[in-house]
Write an enzyme that holds these catalytic residues in place. Sequence first.
Site, PDB file in Angstrom:
ATOM      1  N   GLY A   1      69.852  -7.517  69.584  1.00 43.10           N
ATOM      2  CA  GLY A   1      70.587  -7.858  70.795  1.00 43.10           C
ATOM      3  C   GLY A   1      69.736  -7.929  72.038  1.00 43.10           C
ATOM      4  O   GLY A   1      70.277  -8.032  73.145  1.00 43.10           O
TER       5      GLY A   1
ATOM      6  N   ASP B   1      60.762 -15.510  64.281  1.00 46.97           N
ATOM      7  CA  ASP B   1      61.890 -14.850  64.962  1.00 46.97           C
ATOM      8  C   ASP B   1      62.226 -13.607  64.153  1.00 46.97           C
ATOM      9  O   ASP B   1      62.912 -13.670  63.131  1.00 46.97           O
ATOM     10  CB  ASP B   1      63.091 -15.791  65.051  1.00 46.97           C
ATOM     11  CG  ASP B   1      64.268 -15.139  65.770  1.00 46.97           C
ATOM     12  OD1 ASP B   1      64.068 -14.086  66.399  1.00 46.97           O
ATOM     13  OD2 ASP B   1      65.379 -15.691  65.696  1.00 46.97           O
TER      14      ASP B   1
ATOM     15  N   GLY C   1      67.580 -10.379  72.773  1.00 48.87           N
ATOM     16  CA  GLY C   1      67.372 -11.752  73.205  1.00 48.87           C
ATOM     17  C   GLY C   1      66.234 -12.461  72.503  1.00 48.87           C
ATOM     18  O   GLY C   1      65.707 -13.456  73.023  1.00 48.87           O
ATOM     19  N   LYS C   2      65.862 -12.007  71.308  1.00 48.74           N
ATOM     20  CA  LYS C   2      64.746 -12.644  70.584  1.00 48.74           C
ATOM     21  C   LYS C   2      65.111 -14.059  70.152  1.00 48.74           C
ATOM     22  O   LYS C   2      64.355 -15.013  70.388  1.00 48.74           O
ATOM     23  CB  LYS C   2      64.384 -11.801  69.353  1.00 48.74           C
ATOM     24  CG  LYS C   2      63.952 -10.381  69.685  1.00 48.74           C
ATOM     25  CD  LYS C   2      63.597  -9.601  68.449  1.00 48.74           C
ATOM     26  CE  LYS C   2      64.778  -9.465  67.505  1.00 48.74           C
ATOM     27  NZ  LYS C   2      65.924  -8.784  68.116  1.00 48.74           N
ATOM     28  N   SER C   3      66.257 -14.194  69.497  1.00 43.61           N
ATOM     29  CA  SER C   3      66.661 -15.524  69.028  1.00 43.61           C
ATOM     30  C   SER C   3      66.923 -16.458  70.199  1.00 43.61           C
ATOM     31  O   SER C   3      66.673 -17.667  70.112  1.00 43.61           O
ATOM     32  CB  SER C   3      67.914 -15.415  68.150  1.00 43.61           C
ATOM     33  OG  SER C   3      67.638 -14.658  66.989  1.00 43.61           O
ATOM     34  N   TYR C   4      67.428 -15.908  71.302  1.00 48.70           N
ATOM     35  CA  TYR C   4      67.625 -16.735  72.495  1.00 48.70           C
ATOM     36  C   TYR C   4      66.282 -17.230  73.024  1.00 48.70           C
ATOM     37  O   TYR C   4      66.147 -18.390  73.435  1.00 48.70           O
ATOM     38  CB  TYR C   4      68.362 -15.925  73.563  1.00 48.70           C
ATOM     39  CG  TYR C   4      68.492 -16.647  74.885  1.00 48.70           C
ATOM     40  CD1 TYR C   4      69.424 -17.662  75.044  1.00 48.70           C
ATOM     41  CD2 TYR C   4      67.679 -16.315  75.961  1.00 48.70           C
ATOM     42  CE1 TYR C   4      69.544 -18.338  76.252  1.00 48.70           C
ATOM     43  CE2 TYR C   4      67.786 -16.978  77.173  1.00 48.70           C
ATOM     44  CZ  TYR C   4      68.724 -17.988  77.311  1.00 48.70           C
ATOM     45  OH  TYR C   4      68.837 -18.655  78.504  1.00 48.70           O
TER      46      TYR C   4
ATOM     47  N   GLY D   1      65.954  -7.793  64.716  1.00 44.58           N
ATOM     48  CA  GLY D   1      65.813  -6.663  65.621  1.00 44.58           C
ATOM     49  C   GLY D   1      65.920  -5.332  64.913  1.00 44.58           C
ATOM     50  O   GLY D   1      66.645  -5.183  63.914  1.00 44.58           O
TER      51      GLY D   1
END
Length: 928
Positions: A91, A235, A93-96, A238
Amino acid sequence: MSSSANSIKVVARFRPQNRVEIESGGQPIVTFQGPDTCTVDSKEAQGSFTFDRVFDMSCKQSDIFDFSIKPTVDDILNGYNGTVFAYGQTGAGKSYTMMGTSIDDPDGRGVIPRIVEQIFTSILSSAANIEYTVRVSYMEIYMERIRDLLAPQNDNLPVHEEKNRGVYVKGLLEIYVSSVQEVYEVMRRGGNARAVAATNMNQESSRSHSIFVITITQKNVETGSAKSGQLFLVDLAGSEKVGKTGASGQTLEEAKKINKSLSALGMVINALTDGKSSHVPYRDSKLTRILQESLGGNSRTTLIINCSPSSYNDAETLSTLRFGMRAKSIKNKAKVNAELSPAELKQMLAKAKTQITSFENYIVNLESEVQVWRGGETVPKEKWVPPLELAITPSKSASTTARPSTPSRLLPESRAETPAISDRAGTPSLPLDKDEREEFLRRENELQDQIAEKESIAAAAERQLRETKEELIALKDHDSKLGKENERLISESNEFKMQLERLAFENKEAQITIDGLKDANSELTAELDEVKQQMLDMKMSAKETSAVLDEKEKKKAEKMAKMMAGFDLSGDVFSDNERAVADAIAQLDALFEISSAGDAIPPEDIKALREKLVETQGFVRQAELSSFSAASSDAEARKRAELEARLEALQQEHEELLSRNLTEADKEEVKALLAKSLSDKSAVQVELVEQLKADIALKNSETEHLKALVDDLQRRVKAGGAGVAMANGKTVQQQLAEFDVMKKSLMRDLQNRCERVVELEISLDETREQYNNVLRSSNNRAQQKKMAFLERNLEQLTQVQRQLVEQNSALKKEVAIAERKLMARNERIQSLESLLQESQEKMAQANHKFEVQLAAVKDRLEAAKAGSTRGLGTDAGLGGFSIGSRIAKPLRGGGDAVAGATATNPTIATLQQNPPENKRSSWFFQKS
């Protein structure tokens, strides 16, 4: 070939607080002191962290790319290997950061779409004599299994290492692309197959590490030199704290594998940075094994650490920042992956030959000098062989050429070997020979293949076991449903049986009621017949009674005729007696006229008048007697009515006694009643006789009184003589008129009273006859005893006959009921047999249907297994994708593409012929 040591570039990015953190009372704990420094003030620790760049919460996607990633793209086009991966808690923001909100959004798209666009922009703007080919592949590491996202049926690919290729994933599908849209389509396809799930920290949390690989090969068509660069876009999933994410079940198992692989990544970084470890555990995780060159090897790596600024996640933020600080100290040795041209090879060969000649001459001079020294002679210093002044320097042709590129298969000299100590820190301390290393890698690859094969077999067995369990669960559910349905049907059947039994019972009760009504009807019919018989008897008795009454009337008429014989009026108004009295009165008037005329009355007339007066006196006496008898007849009529009422009451009591079953007490009561009635009747008869005797005496006294009156009248007549008669003539005439009127009324009443007298006489005769019968019966005791004995026997026989009749009727009823029960039971057995047959037929149909469904499921399972086996074993399982996607699509610089290259990829649509069902899709990819 050039080589340079460089550190990993570490970039920190902080996202804004999300809704969960705000609702939990989180406060920002990060302050930014410059473009590369941030300070964290939390409960656990305080301190400053310095990285290559720190981005605050207001940064844009383009800022991350321009500073951190754009130089990496240039390095890839210059022939270096590159890696960009995002690290952080779930949560964060890695994928974002890597993918963005949407590929098609110019502002919101992430690092990977911008890299792709930058690559093709750089290719099209390069020199026209450079020819490029671009290959892409997409994989994920899910539950420590490598899965090809472009061919999802390949879900357990092995990791190999070869001398020429280095570390690679065997069987991973690589697709040639020629435009940005083709790469986007590949990314969409792979992203749809990626595993995601919802947790308390993130609605679409990545459950796997995804690696998007872009391989760029460039060749100078004029000189023949080539370079290749490989870019790993990672990616990472988390790190998760189960207490916050609320993971359970399959999500918990995924979290365990994710944390394990991230822990292995941390161990590798620690081994690379502590300077003490003699071994780097790359093989502890498939993630670190694939990223072996990116961590301390031949690669230029950029690490983006994503953090939360909230105090709610302060521990995770500190851990992430410390991870970035450790990773920043890793030293990589990136080299250009170049392939020399023939001219460069000839130049190198000439230089090598020159060096060999120089070395040979130098060796000869040295050997001659050594021989002199060995011979015990001394060589003058001026004749010593001078040191070799030839400088051996590597060729710089590869670095001076304009942006060369390497092919996909690198030469042994074009890359650093993985375990070499001089190339990477933390490699094994004991170096291996070239042959031993090749044998080691070959053996390792074989073992990796065997492991992958065994894992595939185990996965297939697990999948089959899971499918079997699911099928078993489905069968159990079906069985439970059938059981519930069976129980429901059984309950309904029991209810129907109860209703049927209730209806049968009600039917039996109704039948019994009908039988009772029939019996009652038969009894009523019998009673009706008895009543009819009684009516007939009554009619007969009425006829007899009418005959008796006729006889009584006849007797009455005879007696009336006898009684009224002297008063026969023969149809006139006056009877003979009245006419005689009238004649006497007329004669008395004539004598009065004679005496009034002064004539003498003859004695004969006086004598005749005296006789008529005597006769008239008899009439008067008879009239008085008639009046008295009428009064007595009224009393007798009342007494007769009372006697008839008592007789009727006795008859009713007698009928009631006859209508019920007589017991011994009833018999005694009947006897007492009969004795009482006989005594009462005897008393009444005696009283009646006494009354009649009194009446007779009274009549005799009245007769004597009348006789005295007649004698008195006679004396008065004799004494009065004719004078009296003449003086009272008129008075006598009036008296005669009154007497005439009274006589008429008396005659009218006389007839009625005579009728009553006759009736009383007849009743008296009957009463006397009954009294005589009672006297006769009372006198005959023996006959009475015999009659009583016969009556008792008759009563006993009647009772026994009644009991037998009742028992017979009861037995008949029981037999009829038993027959009806037997018939009902037989009908119920037949109905149950029919229901059993129907249920067996339904069960057979259900079993047949279930077998058909089971066979269909097995067929689908076998077809799915066969399809997955074909997809794994042959290229035909990839469909048209394996044909069109493996055709190289060369691109030229200067904005022109090579003839034959297409802007679209028609084989992308056939990439996944059988897309997996129930796969979780990513929110980063919006299908257009």
